[in-house]
Design a protein around this motif. Sequence first.
Motif, PDB file in Angstrom:
ATOM      1  N   PHE A 105      42.892 -81.876  81.603  1.00 46.31           N
ATOM      2  CA  PHE A 105      42.104 -82.210  80.562  1.00 46.31           C
ATOM      3  C   PHE A 105      41.403 -81.637  80.614  1.00 46.31           C
ATOM      4  O   PHE A 105      40.140 -82.211  79.229  1.00 46.31           O
ATOM      5  N   ALA A 106      40.591 -81.098  80.934  1.00 48.51           N
ATOM      6  CA  ALA A 106      39.327 -79.985  80.574  1.00 48.51           C
ATOM      7  C   ALA A 106      39.411 -79.385  79.230  1.00 48.51           C
ATOM      8  O   ALA A 106      40.604 -78.755  78.645  1.00 48.51           O
ATOM      9  N   GLN A 107      38.653 -79.148  78.248  1.00 50.06           N
ATOM     10  CA  GLN A 107      39.043 -78.635  77.439  1.00 50.06           C
ATOM     11  C   GLN A 107      38.932 -77.033  76.679  1.00 50.06           C
ATOM     12  O   GLN A 107      37.691 -77.240  77.543  1.00 50.06           O
ATOM     13  N   ASP A 108      39.511 -76.200  76.647  1.00 49.65           N
ATOM     14  CA  ASP A 108      39.866 -75.085  76.658  1.00 49.65           C
ATOM     15  C   ASP A 108      38.331 -74.435  75.749  1.00 49.65           C
ATOM     16  O   ASP A 108      37.985 -74.446  74.926  1.00 49.65           O
ATOM     17  N   ALA A 132      41.090 -82.600  74.928  1.00 50.77           N
ATOM     18  CA  ALA A 132      41.807 -81.364  74.794  1.00 50.77           C
ATOM     19  C   ALA A 132      42.948 -81.792  74.346  1.00 50.77           C
ATOM     20  O   ALA A 132      43.730 -82.603  73.754  1.00 50.77           O
ATOM     21  N   ALA A 133      43.335 -80.770  73.189  1.00 54.97           N
ATOM     22  CA  ALA A 133      44.347 -80.838  72.432  1.00 54.97           C
ATOM     23  C   ALA A 133      45.706 -80.934  73.570  1.00 54.97           C
ATOM     24  O   ALA A 133      45.918 -80.437  74.125  1.00 54.97           O
ATOM     25  N   HIS A 134      46.835 -81.904  73.317  1.00 55.37           N
ATOM     26  CA  HIS A 134      48.029 -82.326  73.399  1.00 55.37           C
ATOM     27  C   HIS A 134      48.351 -81.407  74.097  1.00 55.37           C
ATOM     28  O   HIS A 134      49.825 -81.631  74.816  1.00 55.37           O
ATOM     29  N   ARG A 135      48.695 -80.394  72.403  1.00 57.62           N
ATOM     30  CA  ARG A 135      49.264 -78.908  73.299  1.00 57.62           C
ATOM     31  C   ARG A 135      49.083 -77.941  73.980  1.00 57.62           C
ATOM     32  O   ARG A 135      49.804 -77.449  74.741  1.00 57.62           O
ATOM     33  N   GLN A 136      47.383 -78.028  74.912  1.00 55.87           N
ATOM     34  CA  GLN A 136      47.407 -77.905  75.728  1.00 55.87           C
ATOM     35  C   GLN A 136      47.625 -78.714  76.757  1.00 55.87           C
ATOM     36  O   GLN A 136      47.691 -78.126  78.109  1.00 55.87           O
ATOM     37  N   ALA A 137      47.004 -79.613  76.661  1.00 56.38           N
ATOM     38  CA  ALA A 137      47.228 -80.156  78.121  1.00 56.38           C
ATOM     39  C   ALA A 137      48.520 -80.877  78.909  1.00 56.38           C
ATOM     40  O   ALA A 137      48.801 -81.336  80.009  1.00 56.38           O
ATOM     41  N   LEU A 138      49.229 -81.363  77.551  1.00 52.18           N
ATOM     42  CA  LEU A 138      50.676 -81.659  78.269  1.00 52.18           C
ATOM     43  C   LEU A 138      51.265 -80.435  78.960  1.00 52.18           C
ATOM     44  O   LEU A 138      51.883 -81.018  80.257  1.00 52.18           O
ATOM     45  N   ASN A 186      45.777 -84.286  92.851  1.00 49.74           N
ATOM     46  CA  ASN A 186      46.313 -84.118  91.857  1.00 49.74           C
ATOM     47  C   ASN A 186      44.639 -84.772  90.899  1.00 49.74           C
ATOM     48  O   ASN A 186      44.379 -83.994  89.569  1.00 49.74           O
ATOM     49  N   TYR A 187      43.685 -85.681  90.935  1.00 48.81           N
ATOM     50  CA  TYR A 187      42.653 -86.398  90.335  1.00 48.81           C
ATOM     51  C   TYR A 187      41.787 -84.700  89.941  1.00 48.81           C
ATOM     52  O   TYR A 187      41.325 -84.660  89.033  1.00 48.81           O
ATOM     53  N   VAL A 188      41.891 -83.980  91.024  1.00 46.51           N
ATOM     54  CA  VAL A 188      40.862 -82.748  90.699  1.00 46.51           C
ATOM     55  C   VAL A 188      40.994 -82.231  90.037  1.00 46.51           C
ATOM     56  O   VAL A 188      40.694 -81.225  88.857  1.00 46.51           O
ATOM     57  N   VAL A 189      42.683 -81.803  90.290  1.00 49.29           N
ATOM     58  CA  VAL A 189      42.937 -80.382  89.477  1.00 49.29           C
ATOM     59  C   VAL A 189      43.448 -80.940  87.733  1.00 49.29           C
ATOM     60  O   VAL A 189      42.712 -80.299  86.474  1.00 49.29           O
ATOM     61  N   LEU A 190      43.821 -81.882  87.684  1.00 49.23           N
ATOM     62  CA  LEU A 190      44.140 -82.941  86.354  1.00 49.23           C
ATOM     63  C   LEU A 190      42.709 -82.918  85.886  1.00 49.23           C
ATOM     64  O   LEU A 190      42.208 -82.676  84.875  1.00 49.23           O
ATOM     65  N   ARG A 191      41.066 -83.426  86.138  1.00 52.56           N
ATOM     66  CA  ARG A 191      39.622 -83.236  86.257  1.00 52.56           C
ATOM     67  C   ARG A 191      39.395 -82.094  85.812  1.00 52.56           C
ATOM     68  O   ARG A 191      38.870 -81.782  84.378  1.00 52.56           O
TER      69      ARG A 191
END
Length: 166
Positions: free
Chosen positions: A155-158, A96-102, A146-151
Amino acid sequence: MWPDANQNGSNKPMSAALESLMRDVPRPAQSRHDWLGVFSFIGVGAGGALAFVVLSSVAIWMQTGLADWLVNTLSYAVLILPVYLMHHRYSFGSDAAHRQALPRYLAVQAMALVLAAMFSYGALNIVGLPTVLASIVVVVLTAAVNYVVLRSWAFAQDRASIALAM
């Protein structure tokens, strides 16, 4: 690879000319084994926590003139980006792009603060757990969410960018 059975049900292979006209549909990349991601997540989180303890302790020891609570807060803030980058690369192997993931990662961190407060209140005031046990429960529950939401989100690709890439 397309199955060998054609439309009329026979198992004769397609001609090379016909097969060349068919678009290759990319298969989803096989993700690393889930347990490897969990262990990486725990390792990055533990490393970040250790770095926070060391950094904040050294900064407080240096007597910067700032209040200790502010030094702790700034130490935590300094570590947000490195921990994000480690999770992006190692825990989730995200493309995933940093502009989306961060921004999503920052939103999840804000959510985690709220969840930690709620879990703490429940563990201490409703259930009546001893302080150390309540702290362990809060860490485990907050980290799991956190793990479930981050995954699944941060950090999921759009999906739109996946469709455009096809």
